[in-house]
Design a protein around this motif. Structure first.
Motif, short mmCIF file in Angstrom:
data_model
loop_
_atom_site.label_atom_id
_atom_site.label_comp_id
_atom_site.label_asym_id
_atom_site.label_seq_id
_atom_site.Cartn_x
_atom_site.Cartn_y
_atom_site.Cartn_z
N TYR A 38 54.09 59.61 65.09
CA TYR A 38 52.93 59.20 64.51
C TYR A 38 52.16 60.49 63.92
O TYR A 38 51.23 61.11 64.43
CB TYR A 38 51.88 58.33 65.04
CG TYR A 38 52.49 57.00 65.29
CD1 TYR A 38 52.58 56.03 64.10
CD2 TYR A 38 53.02 56.50 66.42
CE1 TYR A 38 53.14 54.93 64.25
CE2 TYR A 38 53.57 55.51 66.66
CZ TYR A 38 53.66 54.58 65.63
OH TYR A 38 54.35 53.18 65.89
N LYS A 44 45.31 64.62 63.18
CA LYS A 44 43.85 64.13 63.62
C LYS A 44 43.56 64.77 64.91
O LYS A 44 42.56 65.47 65.00
CB LYS A 44 43.62 62.72 63.59
CG LYS A 44 42.41 62.35 62.92
CD LYS A 44 42.20 60.80 63.23
CE LYS A 44 42.07 60.17 61.70
NZ LYS A 44 41.95 58.60 62.04
N GLU A 117 37.19 56.29 73.53
CA GLU A 117 37.66 56.14 72.46
C GLU A 117 38.82 54.88 72.83
O GLU A 117 38.64 53.61 72.03
CB GLU A 117 38.30 56.81 71.48
CG GLU A 117 38.84 56.27 70.20
CD GLU A 117 39.68 57.32 69.25
OE1 GLU A 117 39.65 58.53 69.63
OE2 GLU A 117 40.08 57.08 68.12
N GLN A 126 41.76 45.96 70.46
CA GLN A 126 42.37 46.69 69.54
C GLN A 126 43.91 47.28 70.18
O GLN A 126 44.86 47.07 69.34
CB GLN A 126 41.82 47.94 69.01
CG GLN A 126 40.47 47.90 68.15
CD GLN A 126 39.92 49.04 67.64
OE1 GLN A 126 40.29 50.03 67.24
NE2 GLN A 126 38.39 49.05 68.03
N ALA A 129 45.78 44.07 69.68
CA ALA A 129 46.26 44.16 68.28
C ALA A 129 47.39 44.91 67.97
O ALA A 129 48.39 44.57 67.23
CB ALA A 129 44.98 44.38 67.51
N LEU A 130 47.52 46.23 68.52
CA LEU A 130 48.61 46.91 68.20
C LEU A 130 49.86 46.24 68.76
O LEU A 130 50.62 46.45 68.06
CB LEU A 130 48.38 48.29 69.22
CG LEU A 130 47.49 49.41 68.39
CD1 LEU A 130 47.11 50.44 69.34
CD2 LEU A 130 48.00 49.79 67.08
N THR A 135 53.53 47.64 67.72
CA THR A 135 53.34 49.16 67.71
C THR A 135 52.91 49.24 69.34
O THR A 135 52.18 48.65 69.90
CB THR A 135 52.10 49.42 66.87
OG1 THR A 135 52.32 49.18 65.47
CG2 THR A 135 51.97 50.97 67.01
N TYR A 140 51.60 55.30 69.87
CA TYR A 140 50.86 55.41 68.75
C TYR A 140 49.61 56.30 69.35
O TYR A 140 48.88 56.95 68.46
CB TYR A 140 50.40 54.18 68.19
CG TYR A 140 49.31 53.95 67.10
CD1 TYR A 140 50.04 54.64 65.89
CD2 TYR A 140 48.00 53.46 67.14
CE1 TYR A 140 48.85 54.53 64.89
CE2 TYR A 140 47.33 53.59 66.22
CZ TYR A 140 47.76 54.09 65.07
OH TYR A 140 47.21 53.80 63.64
N PHE B 77 42.45 37.86 66.04
CA PHE B 77 41.55 37.86 67.26
C PHE B 77 40.34 37.30 67.04
O PHE B 77 39.74 37.45 66.09
CB PHE B 77 41.54 39.32 68.01
CG PHE B 77 42.91 39.86 68.68
CD1 PHE B 77 43.24 39.56 69.99
CD2 PHE B 77 43.91 40.33 67.71
CE1 PHE B 77 44.43 40.13 70.49
CE2 PHE B 77 45.00 40.54 68.15
CZ PHE B 77 45.34 40.68 69.58
N ALA B 81 39.02 42.41 66.33
CA ALA B 81 39.82 43.56 66.76
C ALA B 81 40.55 44.74 65.71
O ALA B 81 41.70 44.90 65.79
CB ALA B 81 41.29 43.05 67.74
N PHE B 83 41.19 48.13 63.70
CA PHE B 83 41.09 49.34 64.10
C PHE B 83 39.88 50.19 63.39
O PHE B 83 40.07 50.41 62.10
CB PHE B 83 42.56 50.09 63.76
CG PHE B 83 43.52 49.19 64.22
CD1 PHE B 83 43.77 48.93 65.69
CD2 PHE B 83 44.59 48.68 63.59
CE1 PHE B 83 44.75 48.24 66.34
CE2 PHE B 83 45.82 47.86 64.02
CZ PHE B 83 45.69 47.81 65.47
N ARG B 98 54.30 52.83 57.52
CA ARG B 98 55.55 53.68 57.97
C ARG B 98 56.55 52.97 57.38
O ARG B 98 56.51 51.54 57.54
CB ARG B 98 55.66 53.97 59.30
CG ARG B 98 54.80 55.27 59.63
CD ARG B 98 54.27 55.17 61.02
NE ARG B 98 53.57 54.17 61.38
CZ ARG B 98 52.03 54.00 61.33
NH1 ARG B 98 51.74 55.23 60.96
NH2 ARG B 98 51.49 53.12 61.65
N ARG B 142 44.96 40.78 57.75
CA ARG B 142 46.03 41.39 58.60
C ARG B 142 47.12 40.76 59.23
O ARG B 142 48.11 40.68 59.43
CB ARG B 142 45.38 42.52 59.58
CG ARG B 142 46.28 43.04 60.72
CD ARG B 142 45.31 44.23 61.31
NE ARG B 142 44.82 43.48 62.43
CZ ARG B 142 44.26 43.97 63.37
NH1 ARG B 142 43.79 45.25 63.27
NH2 ARG B 142 43.43 43.17 64.29
#
Ligand SMILES: Nc1ncnc2c1ncn2[C@@H]1O[C@H](COP(=O)(O)OP(=O)(O)O)[C@@H](O)[C@H]1O
Ligand SMILES: [Mg+2]
Lengths: 257, 241
Positions: A38, A44, A117, A126, A129-130, A135, A140, B77, B81, B83, B98, B142
């Motif tokens: 990534y 970043k 974070e 989150q 969610a990945l 992912t 990531y 969710f 959720a 990002f 990607r 999403r």
């Protein structure tokens, strides 16, 4: 008896967390050699870890280099050895203080923000969610941060070393009447390649530790705002201790002969 | 077909799932209802493999779920959720960022956002700048963006005004009917249930307490179900505050 049982439980818990952290490291490196990489996250992280740490690293190194020069001068004068200030400042900063201070500053700044974070991402689902977006969170989130820290913290150490020596130089020439040109000449003549390499290697190791520990605590945080706080605090403490321990091992490895 | 057999899951002393059996046919729209804290979210996370059950199993068309399953699903969710480090459009088109569809990712995101009633101006905002209801809709966008075979929606209309809830209900219904996707929706919203469901399952005390079609729900005299769907404190379910 009860004491022994408690002691045993504590030892087992410690071994278990060492085991889990080792597994985490193994997983990170297994993913580091696998696609996808990534690149945006990596860029970043480079900025956040490297560039934005420059002010704090510079200030810390400047003050510490200056204080070190004053102390060496004061101590040296008891043996009529004031003249060694440039040499000892150079060695002290490049071999130990530069990498250690940068390592601790990175633990304070980078480990804490990574842990907070990622813990927040965990708490707000989150990370889940990945997974649902096919992912791998380790790939990531962890890999780019660890890569970036390993690469960029040595550069921070190089900057810290330079500014630390400059701090000693400023105090010595402005307050202690050293000759500027010969101060610099003494510094350059005295430092060996081994000193500089050890400094950069320490930076790479400390950067790796700082990012790995931050990611580990963040991704393993408990639920709720308390979970984020606990993860952040735990990460900074663990990273600082590990960095100091690693520093001792590396000093031993580079300079014990 | 998704089959859930004898699922058990506890968090410490808290036994949330205590033997859940459930079958979800391909292309159907199943609505899961139940009191808050009854384990609805935990159930769908376990079906997805985000939580590992203590006992029991989940199979997809008769075989255990594989890593590839995740590429055929979409999940909204309960708390959206999103990002928060990515702008809205990158959230929506996350799978396309990607790979070969990279060039069209933004345009695709804007199109899907329109389906959930959000204008193109939202695309470049960050999730933190949106209201709860808008975040929910971005989460929904999403979930449906990659046209998945199986969709999971955890309280899709919570936090939306009645009009927007109607739009979302119609969208979910359309996704299930037109695209032939399987939809599994958790809701407390009875209007939403009626608009979406082919079949309803009620979870209570860690098990599927009742399941059936909407027509069967109308005529059922199960006291738990009656109390839940008509509301009110009278009945066998003791609200605990
Ligand atoms: N990750 C978790 N760790 C511990 N307890 C959890 C976790 N997730 C859910 N629970 C508990 O499981 C129960 C069911 O939660 P949930 O499935 O979210 O309820 P709901 O039916 O409202 O969606 C609650 O008591 C909740 O506190
Ligand atoms: Mg829930």
């Amino acid at each position: 008896m009860r004491f022994l049982a408690a002691l045993g439980a504590a030892v087992l818990a410690a071994l278990a967390s060492i085991g889990r952290f080792s597994m985490f490291i193994a997983h990170t490196f297994a993913r580091a050699v696998r696609r996808p990489f990534y690149a945006a996250a990596f860029g970043k992280a480079l900025l956040q870890i490297g560039f934005f740490s420059l002010p704090v690293v510079g200030l810390t190194a400047l003050f510490t280099g200056g204080a070190l020069a004053l102390q060496i001068y004061a101590g040296g004068s008891r043996f009529s050895a004031e003249a060694v200030v440039p040499q000892i400042v150079a060695i002290g900063v490049v071999r130990e203080l530069g990498p250690v201070l940068v390592g601790l500053m990175v633990a304070a700044r980078v480990t804490s923000s990574i842990a907070a974070e990622l813990a927040t991402m965990k708490v707000t689902e989150q990370i889940d969610a990945l997974h649902t977006l096919s992912t791998d969170p380790m790939q990531y989130l962890t890999v780019p941060r660890v890569f970036a820290a390993t690469l960029v913290v040595p550069l921070l150490v190089a900057v810290g070393d330079t500014i630390g020596i400059f701090g000693g130089y400023l105090i010595s020439t402005l307050r202690l009447d050293f000759n500027p040109a010969s101060y610099l000449q003494n510094t350059v003549d005295f430092l060996e390649m081994r000193d500089i390499i050890s400094s950069l290697v320490k930076g790479a190791v400390f950067g790796t530790i700082a990012a790995l520990v931050g990611c580990y605590y963040g991704l393993n945080s408990d639920r709720g705002a308390i979970g984020v706080g606990v993860a952040t605090k735990g990460a900074v403490v663990a990273a600082s201790v590990l960095i100091l321990a690693a520093n001792f091992v590396l000093t031993e490895a580079f300079f014990s002969t | 077909m998704i089959s859930v057999t004898d699922l058990h899951l506890s968090f410490g002393q808290n036994a949330v799932l205590r033997g859940v059996d459930l079958e979800i046919a391909q292309g159907e729209s199943l609505v899961i209802i139940g009191g808050s804290g009854s384990g609805k979210s935990v159930l769908i996370k376990t079906i997805l493999g985000l939580l590992t059950p203590d006992e029991g199993q989940v199979t997809i068309n008769g075989t255990p779920r594989t890593a590839a399953f995740m590429s055929s699903i979409g999940m909204l969710f309960q708390g959206a959720a999103l990002f928060d480090s990515l702008p809205v459009w990158q959230n929506v088109a996350f799978r396309d960022l990607r790979g070969p569809k990279r060039q069209d990712a933004r345009a695709h995101a804007v199109k899907v956002l329109a389906e959930v009633g959000l204008g193109p101006d939202v695309a470049d905002k960050y999730p933190g700048e949106l209201s709860g209801g808008m975040q929910k809709r971005v989460g929904l966008a999403r979930a449906i963006a990659a046209d998945p075979d199986v969709l999971f929606f955890d309280e899709p209309t919570t936090g939306l005004d009645p009009m927007m809830a109607g739009v979302i209900n119609a969208l979910i219904r359309r996704v299930a009917t037109d695209r032939g996707a399987t939809a599994i929706t958790i809701t407390h919203d009875m209007a939403s249930m009626h608009a979406i469901a082919d079949r309803v399952a009620m979870i209570h005390e860690g098990r599927i307490h009742w399941q059936g079609t909407l027509a069967e729900l109308e005529t059922s005299d199960d006291p738990h179900l009656r109390q839940f769907t008509s509301g009110g404190a009278d009945g066998p379910i003791q609200p605990h505050w």
